[in-house]
Write an enzyme that holds these catalytic residues in place. Structure first.
Site, PDB file in Angstrom:
ATOM      1  N   GLN A  99       0.855  -1.191   0.000  1.00 29.55           N
ATOM      2  CA  GLN A  99       0.000   0.000   0.000  1.00 29.55           C
ATOM      3  C   GLN A  99       0.893   1.244   0.000  1.00 29.55           C
ATOM      4  O   GLN A  99       0.418   2.351  -0.196  1.00 29.55           O
ATOM      5  CB  GLN A  99      -0.875   0.054   1.249  1.00 29.55           C
ATOM      6  CG  GLN A  99      -1.812  -1.123   1.416  1.00 29.55           C
ATOM      7  CD  GLN A  99      -2.469  -1.092   2.779  1.00 29.55           C
ATOM      8  OE1 GLN A  99      -3.495  -0.431   2.976  1.00 29.55           O
ATOM      9  NE2 GLN A  99      -1.876  -1.776   3.739  1.00 29.55           N
ATOM     10  N   HIS A 117      -1.372   1.455  -4.333  1.00 33.72           N
ATOM     11  CA  HIS A 117      -1.754   2.868  -4.202  1.00 33.72           C
ATOM     12  C   HIS A 117      -0.835   3.802  -4.969  1.00 33.72           C
ATOM     13  O   HIS A 117      -0.809   4.992  -4.707  1.00 33.72           O
ATOM     14  CB  HIS A 117      -1.778   3.267  -2.711  1.00 33.72           C
ATOM     15  CG  HIS A 117      -2.823   2.546  -1.925  1.00 33.72           C
ATOM     16  ND1 HIS A 117      -2.798   2.444  -0.560  1.00 33.72           N
ATOM     17  CD2 HIS A 117      -3.932   1.868  -2.318  1.00 33.72           C
ATOM     18  CE1 HIS A 117      -3.840   1.746  -0.146  1.00 33.72           C
ATOM     19  NE2 HIS A 117      -4.542   1.367  -1.183  1.00 33.72           N
TER      20      HIS A 117
HETATM   21  C1  BV8 Z   1     -11.844   3.002  -3.268  1.00 35.39           C
HETATM   22  C2  BV8 Z   1      -2.103   6.900  -1.288  1.00 35.39           C
HETATM   23  C3  BV8 Z   1     -13.621   2.518  -4.595  1.00 35.39           C
HETATM   24  C4  BV8 Z   1      -2.022   8.357  -1.154  1.00 35.39           C
HETATM   25  C5  BV8 Z   1      -3.795   6.009   0.214  1.00 35.39           C
HETATM   26  C6  BV8 Z   1     -16.138   3.305   4.629  1.00 35.39           C
HETATM   27  C7  BV8 Z   1     -15.904   1.957   4.872  1.00 35.39           C
HETATM   28  C8  BV8 Z   1     -15.013   1.232   4.086  1.00 35.39           C
HETATM   29  C9  BV8 Z   1     -14.326   1.847   3.043  1.00 35.39           C
HETATM   30  C10 BV8 Z   1     -14.565   3.184   2.817  1.00 35.39           C
HETATM   31  C11 BV8 Z   1     -15.457   3.925   3.606  1.00 35.39           C
HETATM   32  N1  BV8 Z   1     -15.446   5.196   3.151  1.00 35.39           N
HETATM   33  C12 BV8 Z   1     -14.602   5.284   2.111  1.00 35.39           C
HETATM   34  C13 BV8 Z   1     -14.080   4.073   1.897  1.00 35.39           C
HETATM   35  C14 BV8 Z   1     -13.148   3.702   0.861  1.00 35.39           C
HETATM   36  C15 BV8 Z   1     -11.757   4.216   1.212  1.00 35.39           C
HETATM   37  C16 BV8 Z   1     -11.331   3.734   2.575  1.00 35.39           C
HETATM   38  O1  BV8 Z   1     -10.983   2.584   2.749  1.00 35.39           O
HETATM   39  N2  BV8 Z   1     -11.378   4.657   3.570  1.00 35.39           N
HETATM   40  C17 BV8 Z   1     -10.975   4.277   4.911  1.00 35.39           C
HETATM   41  C18 BV8 Z   1     -10.146   5.384   5.537  1.00 35.39           C
HETATM   42  C19 BV8 Z   1     -12.252   3.983   5.704  1.00 35.39           C
HETATM   43  N3  BV8 Z   1     -10.915   3.616   0.226  1.00 35.39           N
HETATM   44  C20 BV8 Z   1     -10.717   4.264  -0.939  1.00 35.39           C
HETATM   45  O2  BV8 Z   1     -11.165   5.371  -1.191  1.00 35.39           O
HETATM   46  C21 BV8 Z   1      -9.922   3.490  -1.965  1.00 35.39           C
HETATM   47  N4  BV8 Z   1     -10.633   3.524  -3.199  1.00 35.39           N
HETATM   48  O3  BV8 Z   1     -12.386   2.419  -2.356  1.00 35.39           O
HETATM   49  O4  BV8 Z   1     -12.409   3.205  -4.447  1.00 35.39           O
HETATM   50  C22 BV8 Z   1     -14.419   3.216  -5.583  1.00 35.39           C
HETATM   51  C23 BV8 Z   1     -15.538   2.556  -6.025  1.00 35.39           C
HETATM   52  C24 BV8 Z   1     -16.299   3.170  -6.957  1.00 35.39           C
HETATM   53  C25 BV8 Z   1     -15.949   4.421  -7.435  1.00 35.39           C
HETATM   54  C26 BV8 Z   1     -14.825   5.080  -6.965  1.00 35.39           C
HETATM   55  C27 BV8 Z   1     -14.052   4.475  -6.024  1.00 35.39           C
HETATM   56  C28 BV8 Z   1      -8.577   4.148  -2.184  1.00 35.39           C
HETATM   57  C29 BV8 Z   1      -7.758   3.992  -0.929  1.00 35.39           C
HETATM   58  C30 BV8 Z   1      -6.342   4.463  -1.207  1.00 35.39           C
HETATM   59  C31 BV8 Z   1      -6.110   5.760  -0.484  1.00 35.39           C
HETATM   60  N5  BV8 Z   1      -4.717   6.142  -0.678  1.00 35.39           N
HETATM   61  N6  BV8 Z   1      -2.532   6.371  -0.011  1.00 35.39           N
HETATM   62  C32 BV8 Z   1      -0.891   8.749  -0.245  1.00 35.39           C
HETATM   63  O5  BV8 Z   1      -0.212   7.884   0.329  1.00 35.39           O
HETATM   64  O6  BV8 Z   1      -0.722   9.966  -0.105  1.00 35.39           O
HETATM   65  S1  BV8 Z   1      -4.193   5.311   1.688  1.00 35.39           S
HETATM   66  C33 BV8 Z   1      -2.957   5.412   2.847  1.00 35.39           C
HETATM   67  O7  BV8 Z   1      -3.384   4.524   3.877  1.00 35.39           O
HETATM   68  C34 BV8 Z   1      -1.586   4.852   2.438  1.00 35.39           C
HETATM   69  O8  BV8 Z   1      -1.569   4.247   1.164  1.00 35.39           O
HETATM   70  C35 BV8 Z   1      -1.353   3.763   3.474  1.00 35.39           C
HETATM   71  O9  BV8 Z   1      -0.535   2.778   3.038  1.00 35.39           O
HETATM   72  C36 BV8 Z   1      -2.745   3.305   3.637  1.00 35.39           C
HETATM   73  C37 BV8 Z   1      -3.054   2.354   4.734  1.00 35.39           C
HETATM   74  O10 BV8 Z   1      -2.457   2.812   5.902  1.00 35.39           O
HETATM   75  P1  BV8 Z   1      -1.359   1.825   6.542  1.00 35.39           P
HETATM   76  O11 BV8 Z   1      -0.371   1.495   5.498  1.00 35.39           O
HETATM   77  O12 BV8 Z   1      -2.038   0.699   7.216  1.00 35.39           O
HETATM   78  O13 BV8 Z   1      -0.659   2.788   7.557  1.00 35.39           O
HETATM   79  P2  BV8 Z   1      -1.170   3.178   9.017  1.00 35.39           P
HETATM   80  O14 BV8 Z   1      -0.381   4.361   9.470  1.00 35.39           O
HETATM   81  O15 BV8 Z   1      -2.663   3.242   9.014  1.00 35.39           O
HETATM   82  O16 BV8 Z   1      -0.765   1.926   9.915  1.00 35.39           O
HETATM   83  C38 BV8 Z   1       0.604   1.643  10.142  1.00 35.39           C
HETATM   84  C39 BV8 Z   1       0.623   0.341  10.918  1.00 35.39           C
HETATM   85  O17 BV8 Z   1       1.986  -0.036  11.109  1.00 35.39           O
HETATM   86  C40 BV8 Z   1       0.005   0.471  12.281  1.00 35.39           C
HETATM   87  O18 BV8 Z   1      -0.863  -0.636  12.508  1.00 35.39           O
HETATM   88  C41 BV8 Z   1       1.211   0.395  13.239  1.00 35.39           C
HETATM   89  O19 BV8 Z   1       0.887  -0.264  14.453  1.00 35.39           O
HETATM   90  C42 BV8 Z   1       2.162  -0.443  12.442  1.00 35.39           C
HETATM   91  N7  BV8 Z   1       3.587  -0.234  12.724  1.00 35.39           N
HETATM   92  C43 BV8 Z   1       4.218   0.914  13.069  1.00 35.39           C
HETATM   93  N8  BV8 Z   1       5.553   0.674  13.212  1.00 35.39           N
HETATM   94  C44 BV8 Z   1       5.745  -0.643  12.922  1.00 35.39           C
HETATM   95  C45 BV8 Z   1       4.509  -1.229  12.626  1.00 35.39           C
HETATM   96  N9  BV8 Z   1       4.388  -2.539  12.306  1.00 35.39           N
HETATM   97  C46 BV8 Z   1       5.510  -3.289  12.298  1.00 35.39           C
HETATM   98  N10 BV8 Z   1       6.735  -2.795  12.575  1.00 35.39           N
HETATM   99  C47 BV8 Z   1       6.887  -1.489  12.896  1.00 35.39           C
HETATM  100  N11 BV8 Z   1       8.118  -1.019  13.182  1.00 35.39           N
END
Ligand code: BV8
Ligand code: ZN
Length: 248
Positions: A99, A117
């Site tokens: 991602q 992504h």
């Molecule tokens: C789409 C690119 C369909 C840009 C990113 C309601 C319910 C369900 C879904 C949705 C909803 N409302 C909207 C949606 C859809 C939405 C979505 O999922 N929203 C979420 C917030 C609810 N999704 C979308 O819009 C996707 N498209 O669904 O289109 C569609 C259908 C019809 C017509 C049109 C469209 C597009 C999603 C992509 C968004 N773009 N990034 C940029 O980066 O600037 S998302 C962004 O979040 C990044 O890509 C990132 O990778 C991604 C996920 O986050 P994580 O990678 O998990 O990072 P996070 O910080 O959250 O977590 C880090 C983890 O690491 C933590 O757990 C932490 O504990 C752990 N960690 C920390 N240190 C360590 C570690 N683990 C191990 N070792 C360590 N040392």
């Protein structure tokens, strides 16, 4: 910390798939999105990682991406990234689904990468489609304007945008046909990426989560290993190498 069961599953695996999130790059110094020092702390996703936000305020969004591009240029892959390169060489069939847009897996040497992504080092004009993939050119630009006058945007998938169909299909295919599926460093809140571990589980894969804390996905994983990916992944590779040495 690494179960014998996981080592045996990997030793006998024909196909392994891995989903990574921002957490795997945390030890390289790249802030995660939702953690304490998260990128979103300063900014809110809906304000910046959406097409509307970009059209409303292209300079702010462009500046945010340039801040992240500069940061990524200064960091390097960590032992977690390199361990996945080794794992790719130890199993017959390996797919790395990320991602992350930070390009660190490619810089570490991973080969079969699915970028769900997009990639922050790539850009294109929203009017004529001209590519601006030279990251230094992007960093020089204050206002993202193409020769044709159109706006230049980062080649990443914003909220509300579809994932690249070819990348999504490759990811779904890998998750559906693997023997072992890892979910590493992802909070499992962004869909459809977060549905991949369930797809793997439904298709009979042994699912393993590696994270410093439990997540929304932990409850259905076969194994949850709490710890830093940069420490756990090299440990898994070491144990697998020992097991493979015994086999021969
Ligand atoms: C789409 C690119 C369909 C840009 C990113 C309601 C319910 C369900 C879904 C949705 C909803 N409302 C909207 C949606 C859809 C939405 C979505 O999922 N929203 C979420 C917030 C609810 N999704 C979308 O819009 C996707 N498209 O669904 O289109 C569609 C259908 C019809 C017509 C049109 C469209 C597009 C999603 C992509 C968004 N773009 N990034 C940029 O980066 O600037 S998302 C962004 O979040 C990044 O890509 C990132 O990778 C991604 C996920 O986050 P994580 O990678 O998990 O990072 P996070 O910080 O959250 O977590 C880090 C983890 O690491 C933590 O757990 C932490 O504990 C752990 N960690 C920390 N240190 C360590 C570690 N683990 C191990 N070792 C360590 N040392
Ligand atoms: Zn143009």
């Amino acid at each position: 910390m690494i179960s014998e069961k996981l080592v045996q599953k990997l030793k006998n695996a024909k196909s392994v798939a891995v989903l990574t999130g921002a957490g795997i790059s945390a030890e390289s110094g790249v802030p995660t999105f939702r953690g304490s020092e998260g990128l979103w702390k300063k900014f809110k996703p809906e304000e910046l990682a959406t097409f509307d936000a970009f059209i409303r305020n292209p300079e702010l969004v462009w500046e945010w991406y340039n801040y992240r591009r500069k940061l990524i240029q200064e960091v390097k892959p960590n032992p977690g990234h390199y361990a996945l390169v080794e794992l790719e060489n130890l199993v017959p069939n390996f797919t790395l689904i990320t991602q992350n847009v930070d390009n660190l897996h490619r810089r570490a040497g991973s080969r079969n990468i699915v970028e769900l992504h997009g990639n922050i080092e790539k850009n294109y004009c929203i009017k004529c489609g001209k590519r601006y993939d030279d990251v230094n050119l992007a960093l020089e630009m204050k206002v993202p304007k193409c020769d044709c006058g159109g706006l230049i945007r980062p080649d990443v998938v914003w909220f509300g945008e579809l994932l690249p169909v070819d990348q999504w299909e490759k990811a779904e295919e890998a998750a559906s046909n693997c023997d072992v599926f890892f979910s590493i460093g992802t909070s499992g809140v962004v869909y459809p990426a977060a549905s991949l571990p369930q797809i793997a589980k439904r298709n009979g894969a042994y699912t393993v989560e590696i994270n410093i804390e439990r997540t929304d996905l932990s409850w259905f994983m076969d194994e949850v290993i709490i710890g830093k990916s940069g420490e756990i992944l090299p440990e898994i590779v070491k144990k697998l190498k020992e097991a493979l040495a015994q086999k021969s």
